[in-house]
Motif scaffolding. Structure first.
Motif, PDB file in Angstrom:
ATOM      1  N   GLY A   1       0.783  -1.364  -0.055  1.00 40.07           N
ATOM      2  CA  GLY A   1       0.061   0.006  -0.135  1.00 40.07           C
ATOM      3  C   GLY A   1       0.809   1.239  -0.007  1.00 40.07           C
ATOM      4  N   ARG A   2       2.285   1.324  -0.005  1.00 41.49           N
ATOM      5  CA  ARG A   2       2.916   2.379   0.014  1.00 41.49           C
ATOM      6  C   ARG A   2       2.483   3.229  -1.051  1.00 41.49           C
ATOM      7  N   LEU A   3       2.545   2.774  -2.496  1.00 45.75           N
ATOM      8  CA  LEU A   3       2.208   3.514  -3.789  1.00 45.75           C
ATOM      9  C   LEU A   3       0.937   4.391  -3.469  1.00 45.75           C
ATOM     10  N   VAL A   4       0.083   3.550  -2.999  1.00 45.77           N
ATOM     11  CA  VAL A   4      -1.354   4.393  -2.470  1.00 45.77           C
ATOM     12  C   VAL A   4      -1.066   5.436  -1.740  1.00 45.77           C
TER      13      VAL A   4
ATOM     14  N   ILE B   1      -7.305   4.922 -18.747  1.00 43.55           N
ATOM     15  CA  ILE B   1      -6.389   4.282 -17.788  1.00 43.55           C
ATOM     16  C   ILE B   1      -6.312   2.953 -18.304  1.00 43.55           C
ATOM     17  N   GLU B   2      -7.252   2.247 -19.203  1.00 44.11           N
ATOM     18  CA  GLU B   2      -7.073   0.911 -19.388  1.00 44.11           C
ATOM     19  C   GLU B   2      -5.996   0.756 -20.376  1.00 44.11           C
ATOM     20  N   GLU B   3      -5.785   1.810 -21.370  1.00 46.82           N
ATOM     21  CA  GLU B   3      -4.746   1.734 -22.350  1.00 46.82           C
ATOM     22  C   GLU B   3      -3.252   1.972 -21.744  1.00 46.82           C
ATOM     23  N   LEU B   4      -3.088   2.899 -20.751  1.00 48.85           N
ATOM     24  CA  LEU B   4      -1.889   3.306 -20.320  1.00 48.85           C
ATOM     25  C   LEU B   4      -1.616   1.813 -19.322  1.00 48.85           C
ATOM     26  N   VAL B   5      -2.353   1.187 -18.677  1.00 45.00           N
ATOM     27  CA  VAL B   5      -1.949   0.213 -17.725  1.00 45.00           C
ATOM     28  C   VAL B   5      -1.602  -1.049 -18.690  1.00 45.00           C
ATOM     29  N   GLU B   6      -2.411  -1.121 -19.887  1.00 44.42           N
ATOM     30  CA  GLU B   6      -1.812  -2.265 -20.805  1.00 44.42           C
ATOM     31  C   GLU B   6      -0.571  -1.787 -21.412  1.00 44.42           C
ATOM     32  N   ALA B   7      -0.304  -0.677 -21.749  1.00 44.41           N
ATOM     33  CA  ALA B   7       1.122  -0.227 -22.319  1.00 44.41           C
ATOM     34  C   ALA B   7       2.055  -0.535 -21.060  1.00 44.41           C
ATOM     35  N   LEU B   8       1.908  -0.541 -19.860  1.00 45.61           N
ATOM     36  CA  LEU B   8       2.837  -1.024 -18.847  1.00 45.61           C
ATOM     37  C   LEU B   8       3.095  -2.493 -18.498  1.00 45.61           C
ATOM     38  N   GLU B   9       2.435  -3.069 -19.548  1.00 43.59           N
ATOM     39  CA  GLU B   9       2.384  -4.519 -19.505  1.00 43.59           C
ATOM     40  C   GLU B   9       2.216  -5.245 -17.928  1.00 43.59           C
ATOM     41  N   PRO B  10       1.083  -5.150 -17.524  1.00 49.79           N
ATOM     42  CA  PRO B  10       0.760  -5.445 -16.196  1.00 49.79           C
ATOM     43  C   PRO B  10       1.223  -7.002 -15.844  1.00 49.79           C
ATOM     44  N   GLY B  11       1.367  -7.977 -16.906  1.00 45.08           N
ATOM     45  CA  GLY B  11       1.506  -9.374 -16.685  1.00 45.08           C
ATOM     46  C   GLY B  11       3.272  -9.428 -16.523  1.00 45.08           C
ATOM     47  N   LEU B  12       3.904  -8.741 -16.456  1.00 48.87           N
ATOM     48  CA  LEU B  12       5.411  -8.807 -16.157  1.00 48.87           C
ATOM     49  C   LEU B  12       5.678  -9.108 -14.738  1.00 48.87           C
TER      50      LEU B  12
ATOM     51  N   PRO C   1       1.137  -0.993 -11.439  1.00 48.51           N
ATOM     52  CA  PRO C   1       0.645  -0.313 -12.835  1.00 48.51           C
ATOM     53  C   PRO C   1      -0.539   0.545 -12.469  1.00 48.51           C
ATOM     54  N   LYS C   2      -1.564  -0.068 -12.186  1.00 49.37           N
ATOM     55  CA  LYS C   2      -2.887   0.551 -12.155  1.00 49.37           C
ATOM     56  C   LYS C   2      -2.621   1.601 -11.062  1.00 49.37           C
ATOM     57  N   ALA C   3      -2.310   1.627 -10.041  1.00 44.82           N
ATOM     58  CA  ALA C   3      -2.295   2.635  -8.998  1.00 44.82           C
ATOM     59  C   ALA C   3      -1.512   3.721  -9.590  1.00 44.82           C
ATOM     60  N   PHE C   4      -0.308   3.328 -10.397  1.00 40.81           N
ATOM     61  CA  PHE C   4       0.496   4.499 -10.856  1.00 40.81           C
ATOM     62  C   PHE C   4      -0.179   5.374 -11.780  1.00 40.81           C
ATOM     63  N   VAL C   5      -0.972   4.521 -12.853  1.00 42.58           N
ATOM     64  CA  VAL C   5      -1.601   5.237 -13.776  1.00 42.58           C
ATOM     65  C   VAL C   5      -2.736   6.055 -13.010  1.00 42.58           C
ATOM     66  N   GLU C   6      -3.515   5.530 -12.114  1.00 47.78           N
ATOM     67  CA  GLU C   6      -4.620   6.242 -11.854  1.00 47.78           C
ATOM     68  C   GLU C   6      -4.148   7.634 -11.134  1.00 47.78           C
ATOM     69  N   ALA C   7      -3.074   7.582 -10.500  1.00 47.63           N
ATOM     70  CA  ALA C   7      -2.397   8.667  -9.644  1.00 47.63           C
ATOM     71  C   ALA C   7      -1.989   9.737 -10.853  1.00 47.63           C
ATOM     72  N   LEU C   8      -1.609   9.323 -12.060  1.00 47.98           N
ATOM     73  CA  LEU C   8      -1.072  10.262 -13.197  1.00 47.98           C
ATOM     74  C   LEU C   8      -2.491  10.887 -13.770  1.00 47.98           C
ATOM     75  N   VAL C   9      -3.522  10.027 -13.927  1.00 45.91           N
ATOM     76  CA  VAL C   9      -4.601  10.561 -14.587  1.00 45.91           C
ATOM     77  C   VAL C   9      -5.396  11.308 -13.773  1.00 45.91           C
ATOM     78  N   ASP C  10      -5.721  11.050 -12.420  1.00 37.74           N
ATOM     79  CA  ASP C  10      -6.561  11.648 -11.510  1.00 37.74           C
ATOM     80  C   ASP C  10      -6.069  12.921 -10.892  1.00 37.74           C
ATOM     81  N   GLY C  11      -4.685  13.077 -10.767  1.00 44.84           N
ATOM     82  CA  GLY C  11      -4.065  14.078  -9.996  1.00 44.84           C
ATOM     83  C   GLY C  11      -4.539  13.645  -8.476  1.00 44.84           C
ATOM     84  N   ASP C  12      -4.796  14.692  -7.854  1.00 44.13           N
ATOM     85  CA  ASP C  12      -5.189  14.849  -6.502  1.00 44.13           C
ATOM     86  C   ASP C  12      -6.718  14.256  -6.165  1.00 44.13           C
ATOM     87  N   ALA C  13      -7.251  14.188  -7.322  1.00 37.45           N
ATOM     88  CA  ALA C  13      -8.824  13.994  -7.089  1.00 37.45           C
ATOM     89  C   ALA C  13      -8.866  12.481  -6.340  1.00 37.45           C
TER      90      ALA C  13
END
Length: 397
Positions: free
Chosen positions: A93-96, A171-182, A385-397
């Motif tokens: 949970g650190r990333l969150v 978000i789905e496209e950016l997460v996919e670009a981060l290759e979540p399966g790695l 990946p998902k937490a990272f992208v959500e923070a980039l897209v949403d900002g502080d929201a």
């Protein structure tokens, strides 16, 4: 008759006088001579005159100060304070928790993209604006082309409806670009009879030694035991620095003489880890410039010497996210020398551009496993990946 009496009296007086003269002389002969007494010269004592002479200076008065004996100075041994051993927080949970810091760089990828994608009808100029935004965020040209093409297909099929729907598509496209399966797990579990060995490599200035210390905190926060190997022998401050990180969490540090053989220090560190039974040995290596062939060869030697104890489990490459696309060339050369298994991206907070994560993974095929989001000791988090992208897209929201 009177003449007779006078004669008798005169005779008596003469007899008495003669006796008085004879007796004292006899007594002086009988008495022994008195004992001789040694003569002591008289001590002349200066006595100040009671009455001062007119015109004469006053006699000085000498006042004797009392003698104070100074106690002997006892040198006390310096008290060496032992550092307080800290208990790092778990990594889960650190990333969150660090989301607000990561969101500082959202202006490039976040609201700007959403505002464009939410338009009723997207013209060619709009798609070019999206491409420019992604490239400015260091996503890379190839990755940007793939992401934009997939977004255009989504919009063509599904259309642009609400902002929430567009957000989910992005978000789905950016997460996919981060290759979540790695595989992003850190291989730090001990083997039978020996610890896991993690090499930490990177160029000077990327925060490699600090990151090595923070990785140790992550592992200890998750319940593991760690030993540090200070194999950066060319910079004395690096060995001191990593030892300080170890002392804070109660971890031992193996170091060698300044300018010594880094491979020897790394070998001794793993041996000490085997003897003490720790879970993980973290080896901090010297910063290497990718264009210095001799130094890179030496880094390869460190790995070969360590592998006499067993294979290296992880080789983590520390990259400064602010270097942008230049970091990709650094990463490529390191992978050729030591077979990098994971990337640690530092300085992703503030001025960094989060798209570099996508570029690194797409270019090298190596997963980003940890991200640094600040200067605090616990500002290093496992990459999600998902937490990272959500923070980039949403900002502080």
């Amino acid at each position: 008759m009177e003449y007779v009496v006078a004669a008798v009296i005169l005779l008596v007086v003469l007899i008495v006088g003669a006796v008085g003269l004879v007796v004292p002389r006899m007594r002086r002969r009988d008495l022994p001579p008195p004992p001789s007494v040694p003569t002591v010269p008289p001590v002349e004592e200066e006595i100040p005159p009671l009455i001062e002479q007119p015109g004469a200076p006053p006699a000085p008065v000498v006042v004797e100060e009392p003698v104070v004996e100074t106690p002997p100075v006892v040198e006390e041994e310096p008290v060496v304070e032992k550092p307080v051993v800290e208990k790092p927080e778990p990594s889960a949970g650190r990333l969150v928790r660090l989301r607000a810091r990561l969101a500082r760089s959202q202006s490039v990828l976040g609201r700007g993209l959403l505002s464009v994608l939410s338009r009723d009808h997207l013209e060619e100029e709009d798609w070019e604006e999206i491409e420019e935004s992604l490239i400015s965020a260091d996503v890379g040209i190839e990755a940007t082309q793939v992401i934009v093409e997939r977004l255009r297909e989504r919009v063509r099929i599904l259309g642009t409806r609400t902002v929430a729907e567009v957000r989910e598509q992005l978000i789905e496209e950016l997460v996919e670009a981060l290759e979540p399966g790695l595989d992003r797990s850190l291989k730090t579990a001990s083997h039978e009879g020996r610890p896991a060995v993690v090499l930490v490599v990177g160029v000077n200035g990327a925060g490699k030694t600090t990151t090595c210390g923070k990785i140790g905190r992550v592992l200890i926060g998750d319940g593991g035991t760690v030993l540090f190997g200070a194999a950066d022998t060319f910079r004395a401050a690096a060995a001191d620095q990593i030892q300080t990180w170890g002392e804070r969490v109660g971890a031992e540090t193996v170091r060698g003489p300044e300018g010594g053989d880094p491979a020897s220090v790394a070998f001794d560190a793993v041996k000490r880890g085997i003897d003490t039974g720790v879970d993980t040995v973290l080896i901090d290596t010297a910063g290497r410039l990718q264009n210095k062939v001799g130094l890179m060869d030496e880094l390869g030697k460190v790995k070969r010497v360590v592998e006499k104890h067993g294979p290296v489990d992880e080789t983590l490459l520390v990259l400064d996210a602010t270097t942008g696309q230049n970091g990709l060339e650094q990463a490529r050369v390191f992978t050729e020398v030591v077979d990098v298994t994971g990337v640690v991206l530092t300085k992703l907070d503030g001025t960094a551009k989060g798209g570099i994560v996508i570029a690194v993974q797409r270019k090298l095929g190596i997963p980003v496993k940890l991200v640094g989001l600040g200067e605090g000791p616990d500002d290093l988090a496992p990459f999600e990946p998902k937490a990272f992208v959500e923070a980039l897209v949403d900002g502080d929201a």
